[in-house]
Design a protein around this motif. Structure first.
Motif, PDB file in Angstrom:
ATOM      1  N   ALA A  21       0.824  -1.207   0.000  1.00  0.00           N
ATOM      2  CA  ALA A  21       0.000   0.000   0.000  1.00  0.00           C
ATOM      3  C   ALA A  21       0.857   1.255   0.000  1.00  0.00           C
ATOM      4  N   ARG A  22       2.012   1.179   0.595  1.00  0.00           N
ATOM      5  CA  ARG A  22       2.903   2.337   0.665  1.00  0.00           C
ATOM      6  C   ARG A  22       3.602   2.589  -0.664  1.00  0.00           C
ATOM      7  N   ASN A  23       3.658   1.600  -1.522  1.00  0.00           N
ATOM      8  CA  ASN A  23       4.417   1.698  -2.769  1.00  0.00           C
ATOM      9  C   ASN A  23       3.544   1.508  -4.001  1.00  0.00           C
ATOM     10  N   LYS A  48       9.110   2.243 -17.928  1.00  0.00           N
ATOM     11  CA  LYS A  48      10.490   1.977 -18.338  1.00  0.00           C
ATOM     12  C   LYS A  48      11.260   1.203 -17.283  1.00  0.00           C
ATOM     13  N   ARG A  49      10.823   1.319 -16.025  1.00  0.00           N
ATOM     14  CA  ARG A  49      11.555   0.683 -14.928  1.00  0.00           C
ATOM     15  C   ARG A  49      11.265  -0.815 -14.870  1.00  0.00           C
ATOM     16  N   VAL A  50      12.306  -1.614 -14.803  1.00  0.00           N
ATOM     17  CA  VAL A  50      12.191  -3.067 -14.746  1.00  0.00           C
ATOM     18  C   VAL A  50      11.744  -3.495 -13.344  1.00  0.00           C
ATOM     19  N   GLY A  51      10.939  -4.555 -13.282  1.00  0.00           N
ATOM     20  CA  GLY A  51      10.559  -5.134 -11.998  1.00  0.00           C
ATOM     21  C   GLY A  51       9.284  -4.590 -11.387  1.00  0.00           C
ATOM     22  N   LEU A  52       8.561  -3.739 -12.101  1.00  0.00           N
ATOM     23  CA  LEU A  52       7.310  -3.203 -11.574  1.00  0.00           C
ATOM     24  C   LEU A  52       6.144  -4.081 -11.997  1.00  0.00           C
ATOM     25  N   ASN A  53       5.147  -4.196 -11.137  1.00  0.00           N
ATOM     26  CA  ASN A  53       3.917  -4.904 -11.473  1.00  0.00           C
ATOM     27  C   ASN A  53       2.862  -3.868 -11.820  1.00  0.00           C
ATOM     28  N   ILE A  54       2.242  -4.031 -12.968  1.00  0.00           N
ATOM     29  CA  ILE A  54       1.218  -3.093 -13.407  1.00  0.00           C
ATOM     30  C   ILE A  54      -0.125  -3.815 -13.384  1.00  0.00           C
ATOM     31  N   LEU A  55      -1.067  -3.248 -12.664  1.00  0.00           N
ATOM     32  CA  LEU A  55      -2.423  -3.784 -12.622  1.00  0.00           C
ATOM     33  C   LEU A  55      -3.342  -2.741 -13.247  1.00  0.00           C
TER      34      LEU A  55
END
Length: 67
Positions: A21-23, A48-55
């Motif tokens: 929730a904080r991020n 562009k940033r690697v490692g992010l989860n997009i919902l």
């Protein structure tokens, strides 16, 4: 939804949920110039940033305004 079998597990899950929730961010989209003849509009979100989860959802239906 998270399930914890033991109290230690519950504390760990709570820590994980509060960290998530904080991020997180919420983006708003206000389209202009869309094709008014279409009911459905596709949306694509890229980062562009690697490692992010997009919902996100894949698109939206435009509101029909009664005339």
């Amino acid at each position: 939804m998270y399930y914890a079998a033991r109290r230690n597990s519950l504390e760990e899950l709570y820590s994980r949920v509060t960290e998530q929730a904080r991020n997180q961010y919420t983006l708003a989209y206000a389209p202009t110039g869309n094709d008014k003849t279409k009911d459905y509009h596709a949306v694509e979100v890229r980062v562009k940033r690697v490692g992010l989860n997009i919902l996100t959802r894949e698109g939206y239906f435009s509101a029909q305004i009664a005339q």
